[in-house]
Design a protein around this motif. Structure first.
Motif, PDB file in Angstrom:
ATOM      1  N   TRP A   4       7.291   7.719   2.572  1.00  0.00           N
ATOM      2  CA  TRP A   4       6.860   5.853   2.779  1.00  0.00           C
ATOM      3  C   TRP A   4       8.012   5.185   4.138  1.00  0.00           C
ATOM      4  O   TRP A   4       7.277   4.275   4.208  1.00  0.00           O
ATOM      5  N   GLN A  34       4.927   5.742   6.769  1.00  0.00           N
ATOM      6  CA  GLN A  34       3.964   4.237   6.875  1.00  0.00           C
ATOM      7  C   GLN A  34       4.700   3.446   7.492  1.00  0.00           C
ATOM      8  O   GLN A  34       3.975   2.553   7.730  1.00  0.00           O
ATOM      9  N   THR A  48       0.690  -1.168   0.058  1.00  0.00           N
ATOM     10  CA  THR A  48       0.249   0.319  -0.108  1.00  0.00           C
ATOM     11  C   THR A  48       1.000   1.292  -0.044  1.00  0.00           C
ATOM     12  O   THR A  48       0.857   1.981  -0.709  1.00  0.00           O
ATOM     13  N   ALA A  72       1.690   4.411  -3.345  1.00  0.00           N
ATOM     14  CA  ALA A  72       2.211   5.527  -3.495  1.00  0.00           C
ATOM     15  C   ALA A  72       3.209   6.198  -3.909  1.00  0.00           C
ATOM     16  O   ALA A  72       3.351   7.528  -4.843  1.00  0.00           O
TER      17      ALA A  72
END
Length: 186
Positions: A145, A148, A112, A116
Protein backbone atom coordinates in the motif's frame (compact mmCIF):
# COMPACT_ATOMS: atom_id res chain seq x y z
CA UNK A 1 98.00 31.33 -10.04
CA UNK A 2 101.51 30.41 -9.23
CA UNK A 3 102.33 28.04 -6.42
CA UNK A 4 103.86 30.75 -4.29
CA UNK A 5 100.82 33.04 -4.57
CA UNK A 6 98.39 30.31 -3.72
CA UNK A 7 96.48 30.89 -0.54
CA UNK A 8 94.47 28.35 1.31
CA UNK A 9 90.93 29.55 0.98
CA UNK A 10 87.99 27.55 2.25
CA UNK A 11 86.62 27.27 -1.29
CA UNK A 12 89.79 25.70 -2.62
CA UNK A 13 90.38 23.18 0.13
CA UNK A 14 88.94 19.75 -0.33
CA UNK A 15 86.19 18.93 2.08
CA UNK A 16 86.22 15.54 3.67
CA UNK A 17 83.14 13.46 3.04
CA UNK A 18 82.04 11.60 6.21
CA UNK A 19 81.10 8.54 4.14
CA UNK A 20 84.57 8.47 2.56
CA UNK A 21 86.18 8.58 5.98
CA UNK A 22 83.92 5.81 7.22
CA UNK A 23 84.72 3.72 4.13
CA UNK A 24 88.45 4.15 4.67
CA UNK A 25 88.21 3.21 8.33
CA UNK A 26 86.05 0.16 7.50
CA UNK A 27 88.52 -0.96 4.83
CA UNK A 28 91.42 -0.54 7.23
CA UNK A 29 89.55 -2.52 9.89
CA UNK A 30 88.69 -5.32 7.44
CA UNK A 31 92.31 -5.52 6.22
CA UNK A 32 93.47 -5.92 9.81
CA UNK A 33 91.14 -8.91 10.39
CA UNK A 34 91.79 -12.53 9.77
CA UNK A 35 90.00 -14.09 6.77
CA UNK A 36 87.60 -15.88 9.09
CA UNK A 37 86.66 -12.65 10.92
CA UNK A 38 86.24 -10.84 7.59
CA UNK A 39 83.89 -13.55 6.38
CA UNK A 40 81.85 -13.35 9.60
CA UNK A 41 81.53 -9.56 9.33
CA UNK A 42 80.50 -9.79 5.69
CA UNK A 43 77.91 -12.46 6.52
CA UNK A 44 76.52 -10.28 9.30
CA UNK A 45 76.36 -7.27 6.95
CA UNK A 46 74.54 -9.35 4.31
CA UNK A 47 72.11 -10.64 6.95
CA UNK A 48 71.33 -7.12 8.15
CA UNK A 49 70.99 -5.90 4.54
CA UNK A 50 68.61 -8.71 3.62
CA UNK A 51 66.58 -8.15 6.78
CA UNK A 52 66.26 -4.45 5.93
CA UNK A 53 65.29 -5.32 2.36
CA UNK A 54 62.57 -7.66 3.66
CA UNK A 55 61.35 -5.19 6.27
CA UNK A 56 61.21 -2.20 3.93
CA UNK A 57 60.35 -3.64 0.51
CA UNK A 58 59.26 -7.25 0.35
CA UNK A 59 57.28 -7.74 3.57
CA UNK A 60 54.77 -4.91 3.02
CA UNK A 61 54.30 -5.91 -0.63
CA UNK A 62 53.56 -9.53 0.26
CA UNK A 63 51.20 -8.41 3.03
CA UNK A 64 49.32 -6.27 0.51
CA UNK A 65 49.05 -9.23 -1.86
CA UNK A 66 47.68 -11.43 0.94
CA UNK A 67 45.01 -8.85 1.84
CA UNK A 68 44.02 -8.10 -1.77
CA UNK A 69 41.21 -10.71 -2.13
CA UNK A 70 39.44 -9.56 1.04
CA UNK A 71 39.76 -5.91 0.06
CA UNK A 72 38.51 -6.69 -3.46
CA UNK A 73 35.46 -8.46 -2.03
CA UNK A 74 34.71 -5.47 0.22
CA UNK A 75 35.04 -3.05 -2.69
CA UNK A 76 32.80 -5.26 -4.86
CA UNK A 77 30.15 -5.25 -2.10
CA UNK A 78 30.33 -1.46 -1.86
CA UNK A 79 30.08 -1.15 -5.64
CA UNK A 80 27.00 -3.38 -5.71
CA UNK A 81 25.35 -1.28 -2.99
CA UNK A 82 26.20 1.95 -4.79
CA UNK A 83 24.82 0.63 -8.09
CA UNK A 84 21.62 -0.42 -6.31
CA UNK A 85 21.30 3.05 -4.74
CA UNK A 86 21.99 4.70 -8.10
CA UNK A 87 19.25 2.63 -9.72
CA UNK A 88 16.83 3.59 -6.94
CA UNK A 89 17.77 7.26 -7.30
CA UNK A 90 17.25 7.06 -11.06
CA UNK A 91 13.86 5.43 -10.53
CA UNK A 92 12.82 8.16 -8.09
CA UNK A 93 14.12 10.83 -10.49
CA UNK A 94 12.06 9.31 -13.31
CA UNK A 95 8.96 9.27 -11.11
CA UNK A 96 9.49 12.88 -10.13
CA UNK A 97 9.91 14.00 -13.74
CA UNK A 98 6.16 13.71 -14.29
CA UNK A 99 3.96 16.43 -12.81
CA UNK A 100 2.27 15.57 -9.50
CA UNK A 101 -1.29 14.29 -9.72
CA UNK A 102 -4.20 16.61 -9.10
CA UNK A 103 -5.98 16.47 -5.76
CA UNK A 104 -8.77 14.39 -7.29
CA UNK A 105 -6.22 12.04 -8.89
CA UNK A 106 -4.31 11.63 -5.61
CA UNK A 107 -7.53 10.89 -3.70
CA UNK A 108 -8.54 8.31 -6.32
CA UNK A 109 -5.10 6.62 -6.06
CA UNK A 110 -5.37 6.53 -2.25
CA UNK A 111 -8.87 5.03 -2.37
CA UNK A 112 -7.86 2.42 -4.96
CA UNK A 113 -4.85 1.34 -2.90
CA UNK A 114 -6.90 1.29 0.33
CA UNK A 115 -9.63 -0.87 -1.23
CA UNK A 116 -7.01 -3.61 -1.66
CA UNK A 117 -6.47 -3.64 2.14
CA UNK A 118 -10.13 -4.47 2.76
CA UNK A 119 -12.02 -3.75 5.98
CA UNK A 120 -8.81 -3.63 8.06
CA UNK A 121 -7.95 -0.14 6.79
CA UNK A 122 -9.75 3.15 6.42
CA UNK A 123 -8.41 6.39 4.96
CA UNK A 124 -9.56 9.97 5.43
CA UNK A 125 -8.24 13.05 3.64
CA UNK A 126 -8.10 16.21 5.76
CA UNK A 127 -6.66 19.26 4.06
CA UNK A 128 -3.20 18.50 2.67
CA UNK A 129 -2.84 15.23 4.61
CA UNK A 130 -4.21 11.73 4.38
CA UNK A 131 -4.62 9.60 7.52
CA UNK A 132 -4.70 5.81 7.22
CA UNK A 133 -6.20 3.94 10.18
CA UNK A 134 -5.08 0.31 10.48
CA UNK A 135 -6.70 -2.61 12.31
CA UNK A 136 -4.77 -5.84 11.83
CA UNK A 137 -3.23 -5.16 8.41
CA UNK A 138 -0.57 -7.66 7.31
CA UNK A 139 2.96 -6.18 7.01
CA UNK A 140 3.31 -7.22 3.35
CA UNK A 141 -0.03 -5.61 2.46
CA UNK A 142 0.97 -2.39 4.27
CA UNK A 143 4.30 -2.28 2.43
CA UNK A 144 2.51 -2.74 -0.90
CA UNK A 145 0.00 0.00 0.00
CA UNK A 146 2.79 2.44 0.92
CA UNK A 147 4.56 1.70 -2.37
CA UNK A 148 1.39 2.25 -4.43
CA UNK A 149 0.55 5.50 -2.65
CA UNK A 150 4.13 6.76 -3.04
CA UNK A 151 4.17 6.04 -6.78
CA UNK A 152 0.57 6.79 -7.82
CA UNK A 153 -0.45 9.59 -5.43
CA UNK A 154 3.11 10.86 -4.71
CA UNK A 155 2.49 10.81 -0.96
CA UNK A 156 5.04 9.96 1.72
CA UNK A 157 4.54 9.09 5.39
CA UNK A 158 5.31 12.02 7.67
CA UNK A 159 4.14 10.41 10.91
CA UNK A 160 3.42 6.84 11.94
CA UNK A 161 2.04 5.41 15.14
CA UNK A 162 1.71 1.71 14.53
CA UNK A 163 2.18 -1.32 16.69
CA UNK A 164 1.93 -5.03 16.22
CA UNK A 165 -1.34 -6.49 17.47
CA UNK A 166 -0.72 -9.18 20.08
CA UNK A 167 -3.39 -11.62 18.85
CA UNK A 168 -2.69 -11.34 15.10
CA UNK A 169 0.16 -10.98 12.66
CA UNK A 170 -1.00 -7.51 11.63
CA UNK A 171 -0.39 -3.86 12.46
CA UNK A 172 -2.75 -1.41 14.13
CA UNK A 173 -2.47 2.36 14.40
CA UNK A 174 -2.35 5.42 12.16
CA UNK A 175 -0.08 6.65 9.39
CA UNK A 176 -0.21 10.27 8.27
CA UNK A 177 0.88 11.05 4.70
CA UNK A 178 1.47 14.26 2.79
CA UNK A 179 2.70 15.21 -0.65
CA UNK A 180 2.29 17.52 -3.61
CA UNK A 181 -0.95 15.83 -4.81
CA UNK A 182 -2.85 16.94 -1.72
CA UNK A 183 -1.22 20.38 -1.55
CA UNK A 184 -3.24 23.57 -1.36
CA UNK A 185 -2.51 24.49 -5.00
CA UNK A 186 -4.21 21.34 -6.39
Amino acid sequence: MTPKNRKHTPALTARKDPATGLGHRLSATLVGMTPRERQAVLMAAWTVGLALLWWVALGPALNTLRQAPARQAAVDTQLTQMLRMAATAEQVRAQNSTPPPTRRGAQAAIETATAALGAEAQVSVQGDRAILTLRGVAPEALAQWLSQVRVNARLLPIEAQVQRQPNSAGWAGQITLAGPGLGPNN
